[in-house]
Design a protein around this motif. Structure first.
Motif, PDB file in Angstrom:
ATOM      1  N   ASP A   9      40.088  44.660  55.816  1.00  0.00           N
ATOM      2  CA  ASP A   9      41.334  44.545  55.064  1.00  0.00           C
ATOM      3  C   ASP A   9      41.112  44.155  53.604  1.00  0.00           C
ATOM      4  OD1 ASP A   9      43.091  45.065  57.265  1.00  0.00           O
ATOM      5  OD2 ASP A   9      42.757  43.018  57.966  1.00  0.00           O
ATOM      6  N   GLY A  12      42.656  46.222  50.636  1.00  0.00           N
ATOM      7  CA  GLY A  12      44.112  46.109  50.557  1.00  0.00           C
ATOM      8  C   GLY A  12      44.568  44.725  50.129  1.00  0.00           C
ATOM      9  N   VAL A  48      47.248  38.699  57.753  1.00  0.00           N
ATOM     10  CA  VAL A  48      47.847  39.673  56.842  1.00  0.00           C
ATOM     11  C   VAL A  48      49.159  40.175  57.425  1.00  0.00           C
ATOM     12  CG1 VAL A  48      45.689  40.479  55.796  1.00  0.00           C
ATOM     13  CG2 VAL A  48      46.562  41.637  57.824  1.00  0.00           C
ATOM     14  N   GLU A  50      51.282  43.723  57.353  1.00  0.00           N
ATOM     15  CA  GLU A  50      51.074  45.138  57.043  1.00  0.00           C
ATOM     16  C   GLU A  50      52.349  45.905  57.344  1.00  0.00           C
ATOM     17  OE1 GLU A  50      47.662  48.470  57.963  1.00  0.00           O
ATOM     18  OE2 GLU A  50      48.033  46.935  59.446  1.00  0.00           O
ATOM     19  N   GLU A  51      52.753  46.733  56.399  1.00  0.00           N
ATOM     20  CA  GLU A  51      53.898  47.622  56.599  1.00  0.00           C
ATOM     21  C   GLU A  51      53.554  48.987  56.028  1.00  0.00           C
ATOM     22  OE1 GLU A  51      57.878  46.491  55.820  1.00  0.00           O
ATOM     23  OE2 GLU A  51      57.594  44.452  56.530  1.00  0.00           O
ATOM     24  N   GLY A  53      51.180  50.946  56.599  1.00  0.00           N
ATOM     25  CA  GLY A  53      49.765  51.102  56.287  1.00  0.00           C
ATOM     26  C   GLY A  53      49.306  50.369  55.049  1.00  0.00           C
ATOM     27  N   ARG A  54      50.161  49.508  54.497  1.00  0.00           N
ATOM     28  CA  ARG A  54      49.846  48.764  53.268  1.00  0.00           C
ATOM     29  C   ARG A  54      49.864  47.270  53.552  1.00  0.00           C
ATOM     30  NH1 ARG A  54      54.207  47.958  48.563  1.00  0.00           N
ATOM     31  NH2 ARG A  54      53.021  46.484  47.313  1.00  0.00           N
ATOM     32  N   ILE A  55      48.876  46.548  53.025  1.00  0.00           N
ATOM     33  CA  ILE A  55      48.868  45.086  53.130  1.00  0.00           C
ATOM     34  C   ILE A  55      49.908  44.554  52.141  1.00  0.00           C
ATOM     35  CG2 ILE A  55      47.511  42.966  52.839  1.00  0.00           C
ATOM     36  CD1 ILE A  55      46.461  44.647  55.151  1.00  0.00           C
ATOM     37  N   CYS A  58      49.349  38.064  52.694  1.00  0.00           N
ATOM     38  CA  CYS A  58      48.035  37.560  53.082  1.00  0.00           C
ATOM     39  C   CYS A  58      47.995  36.041  53.020  1.00  0.00           C
ATOM     40  CB  CYS A  58      46.972  38.135  52.155  1.00  0.00           C
ATOM     41  SG  CYS A  58      45.313  37.490  52.476  1.00  0.00           S
TER      42      CYS A  58
END
Length: 147
Positions: A9, A12, A48, A50-51, A53-55, A58
């Motif tokens: 990760d 991202g 993290v 994630e939505e 496919g994007r971080i 964190c």
């Protein structure tokens, strides 16, 4: 989705960090190698969000066997006020409880109005009874702040 942070990760997470105004990045501690070392020392604790496919959030979370600590808590600006930050904190606290950690601390810059309001809102107490000190062991570990 709120989940454990993995080494994969990093790209991202770093991209997210770079979007957070006023965020301090340390040249060594926040490098891929530094974060990987932290995750290995504190397995399963960091989180993290994630939505699509994007971080988008964190928290680096660790402990020394006695006290837990949260580092680099952030949520992408366009994903704030949705409960993501609180959900990540709850996950970290649950993982620390499993490790039998009874107290958790964090540091928020005094000028971080958004962050300080968040911690107050979710019930964290600001300490007024202590001073915080640093001693730099490696001058090459420079902090740069995002503008």
């Amino acid at each position: 989705m709120i989940r454990e942070m993995k080494t994969e990760d990093y790209k991202g997470v770093y991209a997210l960090w770079m979007t957070i105004k006023g965020f301090g990045i340390r040249s060594m501690d926040d490098s891929r190698e530094g974060v990987e070392r932290f995750l290995k020392r504190n397995p399963g604790l960091s989180t993290v969000a994630e939505e699509d496919g994007r971080i988008v959030g964190c928290i680096l979370c660790g402990h020394d066997g006695r006290r837990g600590c949260l580092y680099h808590v952030c949520v992408a600006e366009d994903y704030r006020m949705r409960g993501i930050g609180k959900a990540m904190v709850v996950r970290c606290m649950e993982e620390l409880r499993k490790e039998k950690i009874n107290k958790v601390s964090l540091i928020a810059f005094t000028q971080n109005d958004v962050g300080n309001a968040f911690w107050k809102e979710i019930g964290w107490l600001k300490r007024e009874d202590l001073n915080y000190y640093d001693f730099v062991l490696n001058e090459a570990n420079i902090t740069a702040f995002n503008h």
